[in-house]
Design a protein around this motif. Structure first.
Motif, short mmCIF file in Angstrom:
data_model
loop_
_atom_site.label_atom_id
_atom_site.label_comp_id
_atom_site.label_asym_id
_atom_site.label_seq_id
_atom_site.Cartn_x
_atom_site.Cartn_y
_atom_site.Cartn_z
N ILE A 8 4.30 7.23 44.92
CA ILE A 8 4.87 7.86 43.73
C ILE A 8 6.22 8.49 44.08
CG2 ILE A 8 2.73 8.30 42.48
CD1 ILE A 8 2.64 11.07 43.72
N ALA A 9 7.01 8.72 43.05
CA ALA A 9 8.33 9.34 43.25
C ALA A 9 8.20 10.76 43.80
CB ALA A 9 9.08 9.37 41.92
N LEU A 66 -0.30 15.07 53.52
CA LEU A 66 -0.62 14.64 52.16
C LEU A 66 0.63 14.17 51.42
CD1 LEU A 66 -3.24 14.66 50.33
CD2 LEU A 66 -2.29 16.73 49.31
N GLN A 67 1.70 14.93 51.59
CA GLN A 67 2.96 14.57 50.93
C GLN A 67 3.50 13.24 51.45
OE1 GLN A 67 5.16 18.14 51.87
NE2 GLN A 67 4.90 18.98 49.80
N ALA A 68 3.40 13.03 52.75
CA ALA A 68 3.93 11.80 53.35
C ALA A 68 3.23 10.57 52.77
CB ALA A 68 3.77 11.84 54.87
N VAL A 69 1.92 10.63 52.61
CA VAL A 69 1.18 9.50 52.06
C VAL A 69 1.50 9.33 50.57
CG1 VAL A 69 -1.12 8.64 51.50
CG2 VAL A 69 -0.66 9.60 53.76
N ALA A 70 1.58 10.45 49.87
CA ALA A 70 1.86 10.38 48.42
C ALA A 70 3.19 9.70 48.14
CB ALA A 70 1.84 11.78 47.82
N ARG A 71 4.19 9.98 48.99
CA ARG A 71 5.52 9.41 48.77
C ARG A 71 5.56 7.89 48.92
NH1 ARG A 71 7.38 14.46 51.04
NH2 ARG A 71 8.73 15.51 49.51
N GLU A 72 4.53 7.32 49.51
CA GLU A 72 4.46 5.87 49.62
C GLU A 72 4.10 5.23 48.28
OE1 GLU A 72 1.70 4.92 52.67
OE2 GLU A 72 2.76 6.02 54.24
N VAL A 89 19.15 -4.72 24.11
CA VAL A 89 18.51 -3.42 24.25
C VAL A 89 18.66 -2.91 25.69
CG1 VAL A 89 16.38 -2.10 23.93
CG2 VAL A 89 16.80 -4.16 22.55
N PRO A 90 19.39 -1.80 25.90
CA PRO A 90 19.47 -1.24 27.24
C PRO A 90 18.16 -0.53 27.60
CG PRO A 90 20.63 0.17 25.68
CD PRO A 90 20.18 -1.03 24.92
N ILE A 91 17.76 -0.65 28.86
CA ILE A 91 16.52 -0.04 29.34
C ILE A 91 16.86 0.95 30.45
CG2 ILE A 91 14.30 -0.44 30.47
CD1 ILE A 91 14.41 -1.57 27.63
N ASN A 92 16.55 2.23 30.25
CA ASN A 92 16.82 3.24 31.28
C ASN A 92 15.80 3.16 32.40
OD1 ASN A 92 14.97 4.16 29.20
ND2 ASN A 92 14.98 6.17 30.19
N VAL A 93 16.30 3.06 33.63
CA VAL A 93 15.43 2.97 34.81
C VAL A 93 15.62 4.24 35.63
CG1 VAL A 93 14.83 1.67 36.88
CG2 VAL A 93 15.63 0.46 34.83
N ASN A 94 14.55 4.95 35.86
CA ASN A 94 14.58 6.18 36.65
C ASN A 94 14.88 5.83 38.10
OD1 ASN A 94 13.92 8.56 38.11
ND2 ASN A 94 12.54 9.20 36.49
N TYR A 95 16.01 6.29 38.62
CA TYR A 95 16.41 5.89 39.98
C TYR A 95 15.57 6.57 41.06
CZ TYR A 95 19.38 10.09 39.40
OH TYR A 95 19.85 11.36 39.14
N ARG A 96 14.64 7.43 40.65
CA ARG A 96 13.76 8.07 41.63
C ARG A 96 12.46 7.30 41.83
NH1 ARG A 96 13.82 14.23 39.50
NH2 ARG A 96 13.01 14.75 41.55
N GLU A 143 10.60 16.83 34.08
CA GLU A 143 9.96 15.56 34.42
C GLU A 143 8.50 15.60 33.99
OE1 GLU A 143 11.31 12.96 35.49
OE2 GLU A 143 13.04 13.40 36.77
N LYS A 144 8.04 14.53 33.34
CA LYS A 144 6.64 14.42 32.94
C LYS A 144 5.84 13.82 34.09
CE LYS A 144 7.54 13.70 28.03
NZ LYS A 144 7.42 12.75 26.89
N ILE A 145 4.78 14.52 34.47
CA ILE A 145 3.96 14.09 35.59
C ILE A 145 2.50 14.09 35.14
CG2 ILE A 145 3.30 14.54 37.99
CD1 ILE A 145 5.98 16.19 38.15
N TYR A 146 1.82 12.98 35.35
CA TYR A 146 0.45 12.87 34.89
C TYR A 146 -0.50 12.96 36.08
CZ TYR A 146 2.26 11.90 30.35
OH TYR A 146 2.91 12.03 29.15
N PRO A 147 -1.47 13.91 36.03
CA PRO A 147 -2.34 14.18 37.17
C PRO A 147 -3.07 12.96 37.70
CG PRO A 147 -2.57 15.92 35.53
CD PRO A 147 -1.73 14.85 34.90
#
Length: 541
Positions: free
Chosen positions: A501-502, A493-499, A81-88, A442-446
């Motif tokens: 989440i994608a 805020l963005q800098a911390v978030a990137r640590e 079974v191949p598994i797709n991995v999001n490279y982001r 892209e699906k993003i969950y709050p």
């Protein structure tokens, strides 16, 4: 040996029918059907020698490339079974998917070696690593990897694998309710008919009824189709399978981002007939490049532009019609769990996301008194599918039980989109009934984004909502209450978030409020948070 509705079986029959026809083009890479077949066999023999067999999971952690589909076919030939991995994905997300998917092997682009090194200790089953070379300079030896071409060298090209089955799995990982990916488990037969047209996408006789008929659906001439999404997403992966199982040519975008001029250059060079996009996020740069370069390309071979997986607005459809008056524009409904749910009928423009016809396998379900039933005309409920559907989510029985339900003795899949059954027995789809954000497909969950934002020392409380974005359809917007006396801006805020989440999940707007709206119970009041964001009164730079 019997043939089955198994993608490996079906591909092999098509390859035997048109061995010298171009199957795959990705930048400078080209492969005919027989070349793709032989290389997939070689990779399958290598994996088998490493102990990979039926039911084992193999990660595909790759940018668009021929090796992605070689890897897919090699797995299917072995009943793996191949598994797709999001490279982001960043470390937390990668660690989750590697572990949750129980990967025993992974084929990856060389530049991802350092990322795998960070999570490999949390993946005890992962024993085989194969890297596709690139110019990154990353060191694959730190994780004991084999070069892809070396792995194929001296391996047999023979097609001598055990008999396969309709029930072999095709697992597609997609966003989950907690934001972490979830693996949708599709039997080959179900995904073939639900997501790939059952071999009848390009044939007047429609879907096949026996596996051996697949070769008869191959046309005298190849239709050249270009899929613009990354193969790691179901929209592109499934489209590539549709093309290959029809004996057509798949053209992939080799770039790691979408630049309109580059796409049209490829389309002209390869004489592309069909272009598949993911909503307005792709439509806008493509249209902008056409606007900026009148007459630059000969795109006369194009007879179809289709979209799926995200909102494809009526205005963008009309703009494509102006450039391609003789082409048909298609807007399809579907998801990782449902496959294709049909094309927008176009009969109710301006209402919802589109309109499709109700059928025996597609309906609107309404919950009433703790029980589910079919909607009556005029009622709104949940867009649902039956028939050829997945068997659940890998390693997630709780989510499976909530999503796959019984109605009148038949299993139905709740898709989560709000929809209404019309008086004419059609279904108008309005979109995600939950708070899931769809940003450029892209699906993003709050909840996941909120958790990342709360790791910022200046954030006291926060909610995340979707606000309109012309290109992406929706963008992630944060409504934040800062800690007393603390300074907070969007960049910080963005800098911390990137640590955590994608990048595509990171908020694009920040609104600072004195108190985040919540009910007395503490539950979030998302509608009120959205009102605050849309007012613009609290926007911070």
């Amino acid at each position: 040996m019997s043939r089955h509705f198994n993608i490996a079986d079906l591909y092999e029959m098509v390859a035997d029918k048109v061995p010298t026809r171009d199957a795959l083009v990705c930048g400078d890479q080209r492969a005919t059907y027989i070349q793709l077949e032989r290389r997939a066999n070689q990779l399958a023999h290598y994996l088998a020698a490493r102990g990979v067999g039926a039911g084992d999971h193999v990660g595909l952690y790759l940018f668009n490339c021929n090796e992605y589909l070689e890897g897919m076919l090699a797995c299917f030939k072995l009943r793996a079974v191949p598994i797709n991995v999001n490279y982001r994905y960043v470390r937390e997300e990668l660690e989750y998917i590697f572990n949750n998917a129980d990967m025993v092997a992974c084929i990856y682009h060389r530049e991802f070696a350092p990322h795998i090194a960070e999570v490999i200790e949390a993946s005890p089953l992962l024993k085989t690593l194969v890297y596709v070379d690139d110019d990154s300079g990353a060191d694959p030896n730190t994780i004991g990897s084999q070069a892809y071409e070396s792995a194929l060298a001296n391996q047999s090209e023979a097609r001598d694998f055990p008999e396969r089955a309709d029930e072999d799995l095709f697992i597609l990982y997609t966003g989950g309710t907690t934001g972490m990916p979830k693996g949708v488990m599709w039997p080959h037969k179900s995904v073939f008919f639900a997501a790939m047209g059952g071999g009848g996408w390009y044939h007047p006789d429609g879907a096949i009824t026996e596996p051996e008929q697949i070769a008869s659906r191959v046309g005298d001439f190849s239709i050249v189709g270009m899929a613009l999404a990354p193969l790691m997403h179901g929209a592109c992966w499934w489209y590539a399978c549709i093309q290959l199982l029809a004996g057509n040519t798949v053209v992939l975008n080799p770039a790691h981002s979408l630049v309109g001029e580059e796409v049209w250059d490829i389309a002209e060079k390869e004489k592309v007939n069909s272009v598949t996009i993911v909503g307005d996020a792709m439509a806008i740069p493509l249209l902008e490049s056409l606007d900026a370069n009148p007459g630059r390309w000969d795109l006369s071979p194009i007879f179809n532009i289709g979209s799926g997986g995200a909102v494809f607005s009526e205005s963008k459809q009309d703009a494509f019609k102006a450039y391609f008056p003789n082409a048909f524009i298609t807007n399809s409904f579907g998801s990782s769990e449902s496959g294709s749910m049909g094309l927008d009928g176009g009969g109710k423009r301006g209402q919802g996301l589109g309109n499709v016809q109700r059928s025996d396998f597609m309906s609107v379900l309404v919950e009433e008194g703790g029980q589910w039933r079919h909607a009556r005309p005029g009622e709104t409920g949940v867009f649902s599918r039956s028939g050829y559907i997945p068997v659940g989510y890998y390693n997630d029985p709780e989510k499976t039980a909530k999503t796959f339900i019984d109605v009148d003795g038949q299993t139905w899949l709740l898709l989560g989109d709000e929809a209404r059954l019309e008086e004419d027995d059609s279904i108008t789809v309005y979109g995600r009934g939950s708070n899931c954000i769809n940003s450029g497909g892209e699906k993003i969950y709050p909840e996941e984004v909120e958790q990342a934002l709360k790791s910022h020392p200046a954030v006291f409380d926060c909610l995340v909502v979707a606000t309109p974005d012309e290109r992406l359809g929706s963008k992630v917007t944060a409504v934040v209450a800062a800690r007393s006396g603390a300074a907070l801006n969007l960049a910080s805020l963005q800098a911390v978030a990137r640590e955590h989440i994608a990048g595509y999940k990171v908020p694009r707007e920040l609104h600072l409020v004195s108190e985040v709206p919540r009910a007395p119970s503490g539950k979030p009041l998302y509608p009120r948070a959205l009102e605050l964001a849309l007012s613009g009164e609290h926007r911070a730079s």
